[in-house]
Design a protein around this motif. Structure first.
Motif, mmCIF file in Angstrom:
data_model
loop_
_atom_site.group_PDB
_atom_site.id
_atom_site.type_symbol
_atom_site.label_atom_id
_atom_site.label_comp_id
_atom_site.label_asym_id
_atom_site.label_seq_id
_atom_site.Cartn_x
_atom_site.Cartn_y
_atom_site.Cartn_z
ATOM 1 N N LYS A 21 0.729 3.991 -2.968
ATOM 2 C CA LYS A 21 0.393 5.361 -2.609
ATOM 3 C C LYS A 21 1.458 6.335 -3.115
ATOM 4 O O LYS A 21 1.172 7.507 -3.408
ATOM 5 N N TYR B 27 4.046 7.512 5.830
ATOM 6 C CA TYR B 27 3.180 6.509 6.456
ATOM 7 C C TYR B 27 2.859 6.945 7.876
ATOM 8 O O TYR B 27 3.507 7.853 8.427
ATOM 9 N N LYS C 278 0.831 -1.212 0.000
ATOM 10 C CA LYS C 278 0.000 0.000 0.000
ATOM 11 C C LYS C 278 0.864 1.260 0.000
ATOM 12 O O LYS C 278 0.517 2.270 -0.629
#
Length: 621
Positions: free
Chosen positions: A336, A541, A332
């Motif tokens: 992203k 993140y 992810k």
């Protein structure tokens, strides 16, 4: 008036003698007397006797035979599992991993010793004796009360022993390093941070009882208080801070390789020159430790992809919690950051460890196996890397996670001879000849292990050469870590004598041809891989969704652990058995750190069990 049936009581007593002697032999042959004594073992023995005594003819034979067989299988299974993994397995985990167990069946039976043969022989003898003694005859009214009363007396004795055993635990001596709950034997009993330490203290029977109690009979809901504890813990994580490695690989290709059973033994200047070069010229994390947990390879994948620690209570995360919500994962993160795909490659079947469900949930949107790549299942790493190279080298940037296969057991010459894939068979056979000439004194299993890993070396040579031809080598980052130590009954002392490395030395390296190599001595483990790579690729993140840290962060003083929950940082080593060793900082400060590290398992367990991030996401919306 009916006569008392002495022959029935005699029949029962003889049967009880056979059962009791066999159980006594089993208990004394396979495990040492635990620290808190063998009362649980005695309670189990009395339970067997009471059940056999009270049941009617034929039913008693069927039930006690079944119980003895299961008890023996449990003992032998736990002993063999410990040889391979240096820990004991939960029953629920054994069922979860049943599909994968066939990979170890040959090694399992090869580790049968004369003790196992004797045990099975005695079991058969006892079962035969139980079935041939006694004649079918209806019990009269005098006999039944005597047997019921005897069984009640035995049960009463068992209850008294249970109470005595609990009293011993309540009076548990706290270890001398510091007087806190997290370092008492009570802590080990209630949380089982290490199955090995638990059995040392309380015995294998008590481990079985706790397993059934926690994982089979009880399904505990996570309380609001425990959710708040997770909130508080994650909010106290170290903040993300920039350092000299921040963004150095931004926009480059990343091939993250989970190398099956890769160990320092397979990194040799002469036998595996490309692997050696990568570790010599790359960022080599020499104090990296990949713990071998209950879920084995799948747990390594969980840690590396989510920066969470898999549960230690009998559930395999990829089987049971594959559909949880994971906001921060490697896949992810790269998606992203604008990478076109998050690709995963494996020459095995995706159904293993429920990867076919777990990996898409982690964010992998392109999964390539033998069918997709038009190669045979079980092909060597050299065969596998060819399509990986052709797919990724043509892209502007790519993120790929490759689970290798060649290093997998079995490690016998016979297994190579039976290799169904002709190309792979010929490849391994050629490599084995080379290894036998180089290390003639090593046991065969070690020679085969090294030979199989030569395939990974040749695969990396092919990959690097083709990226170099395409003029993209400087844009390629290769990160490699071993998922666990090689499994088998290896003689570590002989291996160290011949090669200078230990069997449990699991490596981790990050290589880029344009980046100067360096030895990184900070202690680290799988949960640190993701935040370290995110920092180097400049990927944002949420730090409050993970447990690991960027290894290059100056505020991070390192952390690793093994299956016995022995914790090592740059400032000390701490074990549940021996407390602190190599202490380099103030003891009180070290105690506070250890209290937090002890919470890692509990917090991570509760994150998985409560689907914490989904709950958090729902609350936010």
């Amino acid at each position: 008036m009916k006569k008392f049936q002495f022959h029935i009581i005699l029949y029962k007593l003889i049967g009880m003698l056979f059962v009791g002697l066999f159980i006594f032999y089993l208990q004394k042959s396979y495990f040492d007397v635990p620290k808190y004594g063998d009362l649980p073992a005695l309670i189990f023995l009395l339970m067997f006797e009471a059940i056999y005594l009270i049941l009617p003819y034929i039913v008693d034979k069927i039930v006690i035979s079944t119980m003895l067989i299961l008890y023996t299988v449990y003992y032998i299974g736990q002993r063999t599992y410990y040889i391979f993994f240096k820990q004991y397995i939960y029953i629920s985990s054994a069922f979860d991993l049943f599909g994968e167990a066939k990979d170890y069946s040959n090694d399992f039976f090869r580790n049968f010793t004369s003790k196992e043969i004797l045990t099975l022989g005695l079991l058969i003898l006892v079962l035969v004796l139980i079935w041939i003694i006694g004649k079918k005859k209806k019990y009269n009214k005098l006999c039944i009360p005597v047997m019921v009363l005897s069984s009640l007396i035995i049960c009463g004795m068992s209850l008294l022993l249970v109470e005595k055993n609990n009293k011993k635990l309540d009076d548990a001596y706290l270890d001398p390093f510091f007087n806190s709950y997290t370092d008492s034997d009570n802590y080990v009993y209630e949380t089982i941070p290490s199955s090995e330490r638990f059995v040392e203290l309380f015995g294998i029977e008590e481990f079985l009882v706790k397993d059934v109690e926690k994982n089979i009979l009880k399904i505990q809901e996570i309380s609001n208080k425990e959710i708040e504890e997770i909130d508080e813990f994650l909010n106290s994580n170290l903040p993300c801070e920039s350092n000299e490695y921040t963004g150095i690989f931004e926009g480059k290709h990343l091939l993250l390789i989970e190398a099956e059973s890769l160990n320092a033994l397979a990194i040799n200047k002469d036998l595996t020159p490309t692997l050696y070069r990568i570790f010599d010229e790359g960022l080599n994390f020499t104090n990296f430790l990949a713990p071998t947990l209950m879920g084995s390879t799948s747990d390594a994948e969980v840690m590396s992809n989510t920066s969470l620690i898999p549960v230690n209570s009998g559930a395999i995360v990829s089987h049971k919690y594959y559909d949880n919500y994971y906001p921060t994962t490697l896949a992810k993160g790269f998606l992203k950051a604008g990478y076109p795909n998050a690709m995963s490659f494996h020459v095995g079947y995706w159904k293993y460890y429920s990867r076919d469900k777990f990996f898409p949930n982690l964010g992998y949107d392109a999964m390539f196996g033998p069918t997709e790549l038009l190669i045979e299942p079980g092909s060597s790493d050299l065969e596998m890397v060819k399509p990986i190279t052709y797919i990724t080298v043509s892209m502007d940037k790519s993120f790929s996670f490759w689970i290798t296969y060649s290093g997998h057991q079995p490690y016998t010459a016979d297994s190579i001879d039976k290799e169904g894939n002709e190309n792979t068979h010929n490849e391994y056979t050629e490599y084995l000849k080379i290894v036998k000439d180089y290390f003639p004194n090593l046991q065969e299993e070690v020679q085969v292990y090294i030979a199989k890993n030569i395939s990974l070396d040749r695969a990396l040579e092919f990959l690097i050469k083709n990226y170099e031809i395409a003029g993209k080598l400087d844009d390629l980052v290769i990160a490699i870590y071993g998922d666990h130590f090689p499994k088998g009954d290896f003689d570590d002392d002989t291996i160290y004598e011949e090669t200078g490395v230990h069997i449990n030395d699991t490596p981790f390296v990050i290589y880029n041809s344009a980046t100067q190599g360096q030895v990184i001595e900070k202690n680290c483990t799988n949960i640190d891989i993701m935040p370290t790579l995110f920092n180097m690729f400049n990927i944002e993140y949420d730090k409050n969704t993970i447990l690991g840290n960027d290894i290059f962060d100056d505020n991070y003083h390192g952390f690793s652990f093994n299956s016995t929950w022995t914790i090592t940082t740059d400032n000390y080593t701490y074990s549940l058995k021996d407390g602190f060793t190599n202490l380099k900082i103030d003891e009180n400060k070290a105690k506070k750190e250890i209290e937090r590290y002890h919470l890692y398992q509990k917090i991570s367990n509760n994150i998985f069990k409560s689907d914490y991030f989904k709950r958090l996401n729902n609350d936010a919306s």
